[in-house]
Design a protein around this motif. Structure first.
Motif, PDB file in Angstrom:
ATOM      1  N   ASN A  72       0.818  -1.211   0.000  1.00  0.00           N
ATOM      2  CA  ASN A  72       0.000   0.000   0.000  1.00  0.00           C
ATOM      3  C   ASN A  72       0.854   1.263   0.000  1.00  0.00           C
ATOM      4  OD1 ASN A  72      -3.052   0.043   0.133  1.00  0.00           O
ATOM      5  ND2 ASN A  72      -2.627  -1.676   1.490  1.00  0.00           N
ATOM      6  N   HIS A 112      -5.968  -0.831   7.561  1.00  0.00           N
ATOM      7  CA  HIS A 112      -6.458   0.088   6.536  1.00  0.00           C
ATOM      8  C   HIS A 112      -6.539   1.506   7.081  1.00  0.00           C
ATOM      9  CE1 HIS A 112      -8.836   1.640   3.201  1.00  0.00           C
ATOM     10  NE2 HIS A 112      -9.714   2.082   4.073  1.00  0.00           N
ATOM     11  N   CYS A 115      -3.113   3.060   7.357  1.00  0.00           N
ATOM     12  CA  CYS A 115      -2.604   3.488   6.056  1.00  0.00           C
ATOM     13  C   CYS A 115      -3.249   4.804   5.634  1.00  0.00           C
ATOM     14  CB  CYS A 115      -2.859   2.409   5.004  1.00  0.00           C
ATOM     15  SG  CYS A 115      -1.828   0.932   5.173  1.00  0.00           S
ATOM     16  N   GLU A 170      -5.714   4.073  -4.789  1.00  0.00           N
ATOM     17  CA  GLU A 170      -5.451   3.503  -3.467  1.00  0.00           C
ATOM     18  C   GLU A 170      -6.583   2.608  -2.968  1.00  0.00           C
ATOM     19  OE1 GLU A 170      -4.510   6.974  -1.205  1.00  0.00           O
ATOM     20  OE2 GLU A 170      -2.825   7.419  -2.525  1.00  0.00           O
ATOM     21  N   ARG A 173      -6.321  -0.709  -4.776  1.00  0.00           N
ATOM     22  CA  ARG A 173      -5.172  -1.464  -4.299  1.00  0.00           C
ATOM     23  C   ARG A 173      -5.449  -2.069  -2.924  1.00  0.00           C
ATOM     24  NH1 ARG A 173      -1.494   2.115  -5.097  1.00  0.00           N
ATOM     25  NH2 ARG A 173      -1.404   3.001  -2.997  1.00  0.00           N
ATOM     26  N   ALA A 174      -6.080  -1.285  -2.053  1.00  0.00           N
ATOM     27  CA  ALA A 174      -6.403  -1.790  -0.723  1.00  0.00           C
ATOM     28  C   ALA A 174      -7.333  -2.989  -0.804  1.00  0.00           C
ATOM     29  CB  ALA A 174      -7.025  -0.683   0.127  1.00  0.00           C
TER      30      ALA A 174
END
Length: 218
Positions: A72, A112, A115, A170, A173-174
């Motif tokens: 990430n 999560h 991030c 993002e 991708r997560a």
């Protein structure tokens, strides 16, 4: 508790990284479960003062969690900081933990959020996602459509996957990494990222489509 020893990052953070099947092979995304029926019980034991239960949880989840954060953030120094923050939050919430969801879902929700907090601190704006068109959804229907998921043929393909992951929005991708690294299903991805199941499904399918196209040159 000897926290510094327990919270050392994995010695091989890329071990077991999601990779590619040989080119031309028909594949589909496969969930790799890192959860265990007694993870929640271990967390409850840790909350009651059993430090060994935490060590067992950390041993089970440290490597896939490190990979999730690294993929990430794309920065090892930042990954180390966020990785520590995730486990610090786990420790801080040990006495308040209740097994209302899988431990893995709870852990990756924390990951999560950490991030997201990192991106806010460094002032990076989230890239806008393109809507998933009908052609993308059709191309990734649950019928065995080709998608990146199995062992890499070589380091060149692994590097290509890393580059393709960097180009994903993002949120996509997560979702993808929660699926392949965290072993979460759609319901758990939605819970971990705070969106509806259909949104999680759209992000996952569109991410897989973009990765497949990037890696096959289509």
């Amino acid at each position: 508790m000897q926290q510094a020893r327990i919270l050392d990052p994995p010695a091989r953070p890329d071990a077991g990284l999601v990779r590619l099947a040989p080119r031309g092979t028909s594949t589909k995304l496969v969930t790799v479960s890192h959860d265990s029926p007694d993870d929640g019980k271990l967390m409850l034991q840790y909350g009651a003062g059993n430090a060994a239960a935490f060590e067992e949880l950390y041993s089970r989840h440290r490597a896939p969690l490190w990979r999730f954060v690294l993929r990430n953030l794309q920065d090892e120094a930042a990954t180390a900081d966020v990785f520590q923050e995730i486990w610090a939050r786990v420790i801080a919430h040990r006495e308040r933990y209740t097994p209302t969801a899988r431990f893995t879902t709870w852990l990756y929700r924390i990951a999560h959020n950490c991030c997201v907090d990192h991106w806010r601190r460094v002032g990076r704006s989230t890239r806008r996602e393109h809507p998933a068109g009908e052609e993308v959804l059709a191309g990734l229907a649950d019928d065995g459509a080709p998608a990146p998921d199995e062992d890499a043929e070589n380091e060149e393909q692994a590097a290509a996957l890393q580059a393709a992951l960097r180009e994903l929005p993002e949120a996509q991708r997560a979702a993808f990494l929660l699926y392949v690294e965290g072993g979460l299903g759609l319901v758990d991805i939605a819970a971990a990222t705070g969106v509806g199941v259909e949104t999680a499904k759209s992000r996952l399918r569109y991410a897989a489509a973009r990765l497949r196209d990037a890696l096959t040159g289509t």
